[in-house]
Design a protein around this motif. Sequence first.
Motif, PDB file in Angstrom:
ATOM      1  N   GLU A  19       0.825  -1.206   0.000  1.00 59.50           N
ATOM      2  CA  GLU A  19       0.000   0.000   0.000  1.00 59.50           C
ATOM      3  C   GLU A  19       0.869   1.271   0.000  1.00 59.50           C
ATOM      4  O   GLU A  19       0.570   2.234  -0.712  1.00 59.50           O
ATOM      5  CB  GLU A  19      -0.907  -0.021   1.225  1.00 59.50           C
ATOM      6  N   ALA A  20       1.907   1.244   0.785  1.00 55.47           N
ATOM      7  CA  ALA A  20       2.795   2.406   0.864  1.00 55.47           C
ATOM      8  C   ALA A  20       3.457   2.665  -0.486  1.00 55.47           C
ATOM      9  O   ALA A  20       3.539   3.808  -0.955  1.00 55.47           O
ATOM     10  CB  ALA A  20       3.843   2.182   1.947  1.00 55.47           C
ATOM     11  N   ALA A  21       3.888   1.600  -1.150  1.00 54.35           N
ATOM     12  CA  ALA A  21       4.526   1.739  -2.461  1.00 54.35           C
ATOM     13  C   ALA A  21       3.525   2.272  -3.482  1.00 54.35           C
ATOM     14  O   ALA A  21       3.852   3.101  -4.337  1.00 54.35           O
ATOM     15  CB  ALA A  21       5.087   0.384  -2.911  1.00 54.35           C
ATOM     16  N   ARG A  22       2.304   1.798  -3.369  1.00 53.87           N
ATOM     17  CA  ARG A  22       1.265   2.210  -4.317  1.00 53.87           C
ATOM     18  C   ARG A  22       0.905   3.681  -4.106  1.00 53.87           C
ATOM     19  O   ARG A  22       0.669   4.413  -5.060  1.00 53.87           O
ATOM     20  CB  ARG A  22       0.031   1.322  -4.121  1.00 53.87           C
ATOM     21  N   ARG A  23       0.860   4.088  -2.867  1.00 57.58           N
ATOM     22  CA  ARG A  23       0.551   5.480  -2.550  1.00 57.58           C
ATOM     23  C   ARG A  23       1.622   6.397  -3.155  1.00 57.58           C
ATOM     24  O   ARG A  23       1.344   7.490  -3.619  1.00 57.58           O
ATOM     25  CB  ARG A  23       0.498   5.652  -1.025  1.00 57.58           C
ATOM     26  N   GLU A  24       2.828   5.903  -3.177  1.00 64.44           N
ATOM     27  CA  GLU A  24       3.967   6.640  -3.721  1.00 64.44           C
ATOM     28  C   GLU A  24       3.886   6.714  -5.259  1.00 64.44           C
ATOM     29  O   GLU A  24       4.007   7.780  -5.843  1.00 64.44           O
ATOM     30  CB  GLU A  24       5.249   5.894  -3.278  1.00 64.44           C
ATOM     31  N   SER A  25       3.630   5.553  -5.889  1.00 65.74           N
ATOM     32  CA  SER A  25       3.670   5.508  -7.359  1.00 65.74           C
ATOM     33  C   SER A  25       2.371   6.025  -7.985  1.00 65.74           C
ATOM     34  O   SER A  25       2.387   6.565  -9.086  1.00 65.74           O
ATOM     35  CB  SER A  25       3.937   4.078  -7.826  1.00 65.74           C
ATOM     36  N   SER A  26       1.248   5.831  -7.321  1.00 68.71           N
ATOM     37  CA  SER A  26      -0.049   6.218  -7.892  1.00 68.71           C
ATOM     38  C   SER A  26      -0.882   6.983  -6.869  1.00 68.71           C
ATOM     39  O   SER A  26      -1.927   6.507  -6.429  1.00 68.71           O
ATOM     40  CB  SER A  26      -0.823   4.967  -8.335  1.00 68.71           C
ATOM     41  N   PRO A  27      -0.428   8.178  -6.495  1.00 69.68           N
ATOM     42  CA  PRO A  27      -1.090   8.917  -5.407  1.00 69.68           C
ATOM     43  C   PRO A  27      -2.558   9.237  -5.702  1.00 69.68           C
ATOM     44  O   PRO A  27      -3.353   9.385  -4.782  1.00 69.68           O
ATOM     45  CB  PRO A  27      -0.246  10.201  -5.277  1.00 69.68           C
ATOM     46  N   TRP A  28      -2.903   9.314  -7.003  1.00 70.41           N
ATOM     47  CA  TRP A  28      -4.283   9.683  -7.357  1.00 70.41           C
ATOM     48  C   TRP A  28      -5.298   8.617  -6.931  1.00 70.41           C
ATOM     49  O   TRP A  28      -6.489   8.873  -6.894  1.00 70.41           O
ATOM     50  CB  TRP A  28      -4.381   9.948  -8.861  1.00 70.41           C
ATOM     51  N   LEU A  29      -4.810   7.431  -6.622  1.00 66.25           N
ATOM     52  CA  LEU A  29      -5.742   6.372  -6.196  1.00 66.25           C
ATOM     53  C   LEU A  29      -6.181   6.562  -4.753  1.00 66.25           C
ATOM     54  O   LEU A  29      -7.036   5.837  -4.250  1.00 66.25           O
ATOM     55  CB  LEU A  29      -5.084   4.999  -6.353  1.00 66.25           C
ATOM     56  N   PHE A  30      -5.587   7.527  -4.083  1.00 66.78           N
ATOM     57  CA  PHE A  30      -5.890   7.722  -2.660  1.00 66.78           C
ATOM     58  C   PHE A  30      -6.586   9.065  -2.411  1.00 66.78           C
ATOM     59  O   PHE A  30      -6.691   9.507  -1.286  1.00 66.78           O
ATOM     60  CB  PHE A  30      -4.594   7.608  -1.845  1.00 66.78           C
ATOM     61  N   ASN A  31      -7.069   9.676  -3.503  1.00 67.75           N
ATOM     62  CA  ASN A  31      -7.758  10.961  -3.361  1.00 67.75           C
ATOM     63  C   ASN A  31      -9.180  10.782  -2.846  1.00 67.75           C
ATOM     64  O   ASN A  31      -9.849   9.821  -3.201  1.00 67.75           O
ATOM     65  CB  ASN A  31      -7.859  11.671  -4.727  1.00 67.75           C
ATOM     66  N   ALA A  32      -9.622  11.725  -2.049  1.00 69.77           N
ATOM     67  CA  ALA A  32     -11.030  11.745  -1.674  1.00 69.77           C
ATOM     68  C   ALA A  32     -11.768  12.588  -2.712  1.00 69.77           C
ATOM     69  O   ALA A  32     -11.161  13.408  -3.393  1.00 69.77           O
ATOM     70  CB  ALA A  32     -11.189  12.340  -0.291  1.00 69.77           C
ATOM     71  N   GLY A  33     -13.058  12.379  -2.853  1.00 71.68           N
ATOM     72  CA  GLY A  33     -13.835  13.074  -3.879  1.00 71.68           C
ATOM     73  C   GLY A  33     -14.147  14.518  -3.506  1.00 71.68           C
ATOM     74  O   GLY A  33     -13.926  14.955  -2.404  1.00 71.68           O
TER      75      GLY A  33
END
Lengths: 214, 472
Positions: free
Chosen positions: A200-214
């Motif tokens: 999850e940490a790696a993903r947050r780093e590489s694809s931060p847009w997947l963790f945006n709130a609307g």
Amino acid sequence: MKAFTVHTGIVAPMDRANVDTDMIIPKQFLKSIKRSGFGPNLFDELRYLDEGQPDADNSGRPLNPDFVLNQPRYAGASVLIARENFGCGSSREHAPWALEDFGFRVVIAPSYADIFYNNCFKNGLLPIVLSEAVVDGLFKAVSGSEGYALTIDLEKQLILTPDDQDIPFEVDAFRKYCLLNGFDDIGLTLQDADDIRQYEAARRESSPWLFNAG
Amino acid sequence: MAGKTLYDKLWQQHVVKERDDGTALIYIDRQLLHEVTSPQAFEGLRIAGRKPWRLDANLATPDHNVPTTAVERESGVDGIVDPVSKIQVVTLDSNCDEFGITEFKMKDQRQGIVHVVGPEQGATLPGMTVVCGDSHTATHGAFAALAHGIGTSEVEHVLATQCLIQRKMKNLLIKVDGELGKGITGKDVVLHVIGIIGTAGGNGCAMEFGGSAIRSMSMEGRMTMCNMAIEAGARVGMVAFDEITAEYVKGRPYAPTAAQWDMAMAAWKDLVSDDDAVFDKVVEIRAEDIKPQVTWGTSPEMVTTIDATVPTLDDARDSAQRAGFERAYDYMGLAAGQKITDIKLDRVFIGSCTNSRIEDLRQAADIAKGRQVASSVMQALVVPGSGLVKAQAEQEGLDKIFIEAGFEWREPGCSMCLAMNADKLGNGEHCASTSNRNFEGRQGYGGRTHLVSPAMAAAAAVAGHFVDVREF
């Protein structure tokens, strides 16, 4: 979840292909917020001659005498044999809940819809895949012999017939392990919590847009 | 080394851990929740004393049970007359409040059918894994996402762990090349496909729709096709990323902006099957061969074309299908050899997660404009997929077109697709429906469903029987 090791039970035949989950448990019963109590409405539209209502008493409803589960010879059945693509359609887990609540522990068919197949294992219900020819043989054997029962040994992956035949079956090793032990797989997955956090940490780093709130 | 399919790539990008037995722990980026398949999952969390792993990965909205008349909707959840339906919606509200999950409640304009709401909000993005306790989650694969339906135990599993235990599926490519004829939509394409490969044809497979006809199709059309992948047995339907995908996603509330948008676009460009990717199975279809489709029976594979007749037993591929045909003739009140255009309709339903988006409503309105619903049709419903679709349609004046033509213009929800609310068919009634399942009893006890595209449904409403929309 109820563990599954060895089970012996009377076999009921459901002789039609593409039995869908709407047929197994019609939509009006999906309004329940519980996991139990679906058994009396299993196959409701086939089983009764009138329209079933949720939260109603089913004891006085007119039964369809032609429906297999209403025939005295199949009373107490806990093994269901069916035709191809059993459980197709909706993802409702209420379908295996209803089968299990009714008393079924095993379903045997040539093929299943993927989601239904997966849902069975979460509920102590064993779906077995056998070839069309073998399933057809079971249909013939059941119709020819009242009280026909099978023994299913999950550990050995064998079905024992009344005439002492052994029918082997395949089952995924992880699912078998969970079923034999009655394990809830959330607990097992959480043993890998560190791996999940790391991913999850790696993903947050590489694809931060997947963790945006609307 | 051979190239990778879109599914191979999406799978690989989400593997947290591979296990020795061939299963893998797969990370889930988005879970959509609704009231029918989530209560027991939240209850499971409570009993085990667990908390959701990642709150912002979840988005909830009630859809299956919500009433669709303006009067009932006026007072929100209190307006639900059926006490059992009401409990389920109230339970979703209280679970989302208790656990802190974002929910578009009944009075929120963003409420709607989960599979319309997710894409509309940009909560469904290319490259994501998307799950929901609903088999039509395949819809979201139209965005080059890996999306599939799950059962309630898995809803709980994802809430608690943000992962699923999965085994990799096979790759199936449905390649539709050429140009679709006038009036032919994604719905006709997918029904045509199901007619060819059958309801179990995609079992165990991730189904990608490709080919030139798909490349030129709108996102709405792609969503309709992916939505019904499950009716061919495939849990996953997918379409590769392209400019049309990007255009649809851009500017939506959950979509990336500014520098993140550029970063995302760079990543998304790779969300296509490589030219040398190997599929386990390929089905090739000529777009020009696809005519308007109508289902005549009780399984989506019991489908034919508008200019055809109800198949005879000789057309069945095997004895199991023959038996199915015989039961279907009886249940549907139809005879083998009967012309499809002779089937008279009692009700018409335009809506559902398959066909309730703005383009669907525009296509139906095009047909309805200046015409009247036949007097023999008791009811013709138009149910937009979300509050935002409804608002957009009203801005375009589509509501007036429908109302003037004699259609009822309703509030958003699943409605008559599965009749968990008050919208349902009576015993023996025939319905032209833009939904996804024609199973026995699906739209109401004894109801007879015929699946069609929105334009075909509107045309049938006007004529009172099925007609060829190409000649309308």
